[in-house]
Motif scaffolding. Sequence first.
Motif, PDB file in Angstrom:
ATOM      1  N   LYS A 116       7.909  12.237  37.772  1.00 48.31           N
ATOM      2  CA  LYS A 116       8.969  11.342  37.665  1.00 48.31           C
ATOM      3  C   LYS A 116       9.075  10.616  39.037  1.00 48.31           C
ATOM      4  O   LYS A 116       8.455  11.090  40.356  1.00 48.31           O
ATOM      5  CB  LYS A 116      10.180  11.967  37.132  1.00 48.31           C
ATOM      6  N   LEU A 117       9.571   9.307  39.050  1.00 45.94           N
ATOM      7  CA  LEU A 117       9.765   8.751  40.210  1.00 45.94           C
ATOM      8  C   LEU A 117      11.288   8.089  40.512  1.00 45.94           C
ATOM      9  O   LEU A 117      11.536   7.020  40.382  1.00 45.94           O
ATOM     10  CB  LEU A 117       8.767   7.428  40.293  1.00 45.94           C
ATOM     11  N   VAL A 118      11.975   9.097  40.249  1.00 48.29           N
ATOM     12  CA  VAL A 118      13.488   8.735  40.635  1.00 48.29           C
ATOM     13  C   VAL A 118      14.038   8.917  41.921  1.00 48.29           C
ATOM     14  O   VAL A 118      14.034   9.875  42.658  1.00 48.29           O
ATOM     15  CB  VAL A 118      14.305   9.955  39.562  1.00 48.29           C
ATOM     16  N   ASN A 119      14.668   7.517  42.346  1.00 47.71           N
ATOM     17  CA  ASN A 119      15.116   7.461  43.712  1.00 47.71           C
ATOM     18  C   ASN A 119      14.307   8.101  44.788  1.00 47.71           C
ATOM     19  O   ASN A 119      14.952   8.855  45.675  1.00 47.71           O
ATOM     20  CB  ASN A 119      16.427   8.007  43.842  1.00 47.71           C
TER      21      ASN A 119
ATOM     22  N   GLY B 223       5.648  10.922  33.484  1.00 48.55           N
ATOM     23  CA  GLY B 223       6.125  12.282  32.866  1.00 48.55           C
ATOM     24  C   GLY B 223       4.985  13.549  32.422  1.00 48.55           C
ATOM     25  O   GLY B 223       5.105  14.190  31.670  1.00 48.55           O
ATOM     26  N   VAL B 224       4.054  13.233  33.437  1.00 55.26           N
ATOM     27  CA  VAL B 224       2.833  14.296  33.546  1.00 55.26           C
ATOM     28  C   VAL B 224       2.622  14.658  34.673  1.00 55.26           C
ATOM     29  O   VAL B 224       2.624  14.099  35.576  1.00 55.26           O
ATOM     30  CB  VAL B 224       1.682  13.359  32.862  1.00 55.26           C
ATOM     31  N   GLU B 225       2.493  16.075  34.558  1.00 55.59           N
ATOM     32  CA  GLU B 225       2.313  16.807  35.890  1.00 55.59           C
ATOM     33  C   GLU B 225       0.666  16.820  36.255  1.00 55.59           C
ATOM     34  O   GLU B 225      -0.032  16.519  35.529  1.00 55.59           O
ATOM     35  CB  GLU B 225       2.455  18.477  35.652  1.00 55.59           C
ATOM     36  N   ASP B 226       0.490  17.044  37.485  1.00 52.86           N
ATOM     37  CA  ASP B 226      -0.649  16.959  38.271  1.00 52.86           C
ATOM     38  C   ASP B 226      -1.714  17.847  37.361  1.00 52.86           C
ATOM     39  O   ASP B 226      -3.042  17.473  37.201  1.00 52.86           O
ATOM     40  CB  ASP B 226      -0.853  17.211  39.698  1.00 52.86           C
ATOM     41  N   ASN B 227      -1.488  18.916  36.691  1.00 54.37           N
ATOM     42  CA  ASN B 227      -2.276  19.700  36.041  1.00 54.37           C
ATOM     43  C   ASN B 227      -2.630  19.156  34.621  1.00 54.37           C
ATOM     44  O   ASN B 227      -3.345  19.919  33.761  1.00 54.37           O
ATOM     45  CB  ASN B 227      -1.966  21.247  36.049  1.00 54.37           C
ATOM     46  N   GLY B 228      -1.904  18.084  34.432  1.00 58.12           N
ATOM     47  CA  GLY B 228      -2.119  17.285  32.935  1.00 58.12           C
ATOM     48  C   GLY B 228      -1.198  17.728  31.911  1.00 58.12           C
ATOM     49  O   GLY B 228      -1.214  17.093  30.755  1.00 58.12           O
TER      50      GLY B 228
ATOM     51  N   ALA C  88      14.570   5.091  35.439  1.00 55.12           N
ATOM     52  CA  ALA C  88      14.675   4.876  36.753  1.00 55.12           C
ATOM     53  C   ALA C  88      13.190   5.181  37.136  1.00 55.12           C
ATOM     54  O   ALA C  88      12.786   4.358  38.414  1.00 55.12           O
ATOM     55  CB  ALA C  88      15.361   6.165  37.426  1.00 55.12           C
ATOM     56  N   SER C  89      12.220   5.797  36.709  1.00 53.84           N
ATOM     57  CA  SER C  89      10.947   6.090  37.035  1.00 53.84           C
ATOM     58  C   SER C  89      10.231   4.818  36.970  1.00 53.84           C
ATOM     59  O   SER C  89       9.411   4.142  38.108  1.00 53.84           O
ATOM     60  CB  SER C  89      10.097   7.094  36.609  1.00 53.84           C
ATOM     61  N   LEU C  90      10.213   4.093  35.843  1.00 57.78           N
ATOM     62  CA  LEU C  90       9.708   2.607  35.685  1.00 57.78           C
ATOM     63  C   LEU C  90      10.202   1.756  36.613  1.00 57.78           C
ATOM     64  O   LEU C  90       9.328   0.492  37.055  1.00 57.78           O
ATOM     65  CB  LEU C  90       9.838   2.297  34.178  1.00 57.78           C
ATOM     66  N   LYS C  91      11.699   1.820  36.871  1.00 59.19           N
ATOM     67  CA  LYS C  91      12.047   0.879  38.082  1.00 59.19           C
ATOM     68  C   LYS C  91      11.386   1.042  39.319  1.00 59.19           C
ATOM     69  O   LYS C  91      10.926   0.153  40.056  1.00 59.19           O
ATOM     70  CB  LYS C  91      13.603   0.957  38.030  1.00 59.19           C
ATOM     71  N   THR C  92      11.143   2.250  39.732  1.00 59.62           N
ATOM     72  CA  THR C  92      10.396   2.413  41.063  1.00 59.62           C
ATOM     73  C   THR C  92       8.843   2.029  40.735  1.00 59.62           C
ATOM     74  O   THR C  92       8.625   1.379  41.850  1.00 59.62           O
ATOM     75  CB  THR C  92      10.507   3.954  41.275  1.00 59.62           C
ATOM     76  N   LEU C  93       8.407   2.273  39.680  1.00 64.49           N
ATOM     77  CA  LEU C  93       7.079   1.826  39.695  1.00 64.49           C
ATOM     78  C   LEU C  93       6.820   0.492  39.654  1.00 64.49           C
ATOM     79  O   LEU C  93       5.892  -0.418  40.563  1.00 64.49           O
ATOM     80  CB  LEU C  93       6.524   2.324  38.248  1.00 64.49           C
ATOM     81  N   HIS C  94       7.816  -0.254  39.159  1.00 63.83           N
ATOM     82  CA  HIS C  94       8.032  -1.796  39.371  1.00 63.83           C
ATOM     83  C   HIS C  94       8.086  -2.457  40.869  1.00 63.83           C
ATOM     84  O   HIS C  94       7.386  -3.286  41.342  1.00 63.83           O
ATOM     85  CB  HIS C  94       9.014  -2.408  38.563  1.00 63.83           C
ATOM     86  N   ARG C  95       8.764  -1.584  41.582  1.00 60.70           N
ATOM     87  CA  ARG C  95       9.018  -2.029  43.064  1.00 60.70           C
ATOM     88  C   ARG C  95       7.839  -1.743  43.627  1.00 60.70           C
ATOM     89  O   ARG C  95       7.415  -2.480  44.645  1.00 60.70           O
ATOM     90  CB  ARG C  95      10.151  -1.268  43.516  1.00 60.70           C
ATOM     91  N   MET C  96       7.247  -0.650  43.468  1.00 59.09           N
ATOM     92  CA  MET C  96       5.697  -0.223  43.870  1.00 59.09           C
ATOM     93  C   MET C  96       4.616  -1.447  43.957  1.00 59.09           C
ATOM     94  O   MET C  96       4.157  -1.914  44.748  1.00 59.09           O
ATOM     95  CB  MET C  96       5.259   0.814  43.602  1.00 59.09           C
TER      96      MET C  96
ATOM     97  N   GLY D 145       7.148  14.997  30.279  1.00 53.90           N
ATOM     98  CA  GLY D 145       8.150  14.117  29.462  1.00 53.90           C
ATOM     99  C   GLY D 145       9.421  14.064  30.140  1.00 53.90           C
ATOM    100  O   GLY D 145       9.683  14.864  30.995  1.00 53.90           O
ATOM    101  N   LEU D 146       9.931  12.772  30.137  1.00 54.74           N
ATOM    102  CA  LEU D 146      11.307  12.645  30.781  1.00 54.74           C
ATOM    103  C   LEU D 146      12.300  12.010  29.799  1.00 54.74           C
ATOM    104  O   LEU D 146      12.046  11.624  28.762  1.00 54.74           O
ATOM    105  CB  LEU D 146      11.024  11.444  31.668  1.00 54.74           C
ATOM    106  N   ALA D 147      13.696  12.334  30.067  1.00 55.50           N
ATOM    107  CA  ALA D 147      14.590  11.814  29.443  1.00 55.50           C
ATOM    108  C   ALA D 147      14.772  10.272  29.352  1.00 55.50           C
ATOM    109  O   ALA D 147      14.242   9.897  30.377  1.00 55.50           O
ATOM    110  CB  ALA D 147      15.940  12.619  29.826  1.00 55.50           C
ATOM    111  N   GLU D 148      15.551   9.875  28.671  1.00 58.48           N
ATOM    112  CA  GLU D 148      15.732   8.072  28.504  1.00 58.48           C
ATOM    113  C   GLU D 148      16.084   7.819  29.978  1.00 58.48           C
ATOM    114  O   GLU D 148      15.321   6.767  30.723  1.00 58.48           O
ATOM    115  CB  GLU D 148      16.525   7.905  27.522  1.00 58.48           C
TER     116      GLU D 148
END
Length: 602
Positions: A73-76, A105-110, A122-130, A114-117
């Motif tokens: 996840k990429l939350v705040n 929503g995937v850990e480094d080990n694969g 929030a994660s997609l918003k951070t990815l868009h900023r990146m 998943g994430l809640a809505e």
Amino acid sequence: MDSRVSELFGGCCRPGGGPAVGGTLKARGAGGSSGCGGPKGKKKNGRNRGGKANNPPYLPPEAEDGNIEYKLKLVNPSQYRFEHLVTQMKWRLQEGRGEAVYQIGVEDNGLLVGLAEEEMRASLKTLHRMAEKVGADITILREREVDYDSDMPRKITEVLVRKVPDNQQFLDLRVAVLGNVDSGKSTLLGVLTQGELDNGRGRARLNLFRHLHEIQSGRTSSISFEILGFNSKGEVVNYSDSRTAEEICESSSKMITFIDLAGHHKYLHTTIFGLTSYCPDCALLLVSANTGIAGTTREHLGLALALKVPFFIVVSKVDLCAKTTVERTVRQLERVLKQPGCHKVPMLVTSEDDAVTAAQQFAQSPNITPIFTLSSVSGESLDLLKVFLNILPPLTNSKEQEELMQQLTEFQVDEIYTVPEVGTVVGGTLSSGICREGDQLVVGPTDDGRFLELRVCSIQRNRSACRVLRAGQAATLALGDFDRALLRKGMVMVSPEMNPTICSVFEAEIVLLFHATTFRRGFQVTVHVGNVRQTAVVEKIHAKDKLRTGEKAVVRFRFLKHPEYLKVGAKLLFREGVTKGIGHVTDVQAIAAGEAQANMGF
């Protein structure tokens, strides 16, 4: 190369194989999954949300190299963490040469957690900023629910990040188009690049033909190039809006260059030249649904295998056949792909999800062979092929590209033109190094073995002006008033510092793929090495007097007409009638310019 590839040239295929492997995931838009080739797990507590059965619980563990990144996840994130994430995105984009895939929503080990809505939003918003920070665009490929230890619905999202590198105008991918005569190659390219369906009588292909006799016969005899663009959102950019080639290049972040090759057997030498000289990233093998594997189809498949060109298959003309006929053709292809000479894993593409999964697995594993079934008349499943081409990443990694760019300049001359008010123009591929406007190069070898000085006046890629050409890119170079009569196909333009060597005699380790009788000293064949195509005579077969189909040996060849520029390790293919063989150059007997004519026997 397995000598059993010879079965594709002169023998019959042996049945063997089962149904194709298809994707099982559901797409959101143009979706697909990266690396979903792991074992499928059992459903937890018998749950099966949304009818999505047998979702794999794991993806392969995240690799340090490559363009695929897993994020739980990429939350705040803090400012320090955000800058680290941006640096990480730049690395993944560099590895993918402008494209990266994020699995949220995937850990480094694969593990698919998943994430809640709310967390996903929030994660997609951070990815868009990146992405904005690095000047990239993002496209959601798909979202899917996963079964995890939670009563709340949890999703993972797959996102494509695309950024054209600062030193490029667009991402570039070259696709050679193979297949039997009348299988619909030019028609399919006409539909893709013109944006209009065919009328069933070949209207879509008329703009692709270069000669009158091609229009009259409906058969391609020469090599032509067609372009299909995709913008940063994955939307098709073609001639449908009356765009020019320059406008397509300007509007596209990714460009597919199709190399339309001849299907008729009498033009086989042209097809081989296109495969060896233009260095395609991959090949599209077209098979007509109503005829199946016929004519030169098996031979073209063998050429792709022999030259180690990755390929995918398109079954065309499904509108002319019953469903059972299409299924029979697909089963026939699966049997051939699974036979020992091919050893491929067929993957039938029936949904957008399958298309993206196929594109990503095709890039990761050379054994995966996607199969599409479509119609250029009805447009059935045509969008699946477009999704595949849009998502298909570069098949060479950034390290190989950097190594090639560090070498001295070497440009292969494949085509020669005279353009009014421009002068002599050559077309080809830059094998290594960097070429800029104004560079001083030498071109050769001439018939007497010399290299002549020249100057690059201007450069064009896909009919659009370009100031810098990098290794692996195809382009046309204007040479001003340089005498066209001094040039020929098969020459190279190299940096003067290279001190290029030429040869008329060379040795190669070969495998005789097919020959009706025995291959002996004195036999003459047409040799293809990169952009070199010339008749050569067999001077000696080391440790043997003769060869039969499937046998290996080191053979000494001598060119009959003029010396050529060859490099040790280069792939080689030779032919004469039904005789065919492959191998690689093991030794060249370098000669000086003054000795060239004497060595050629002049």
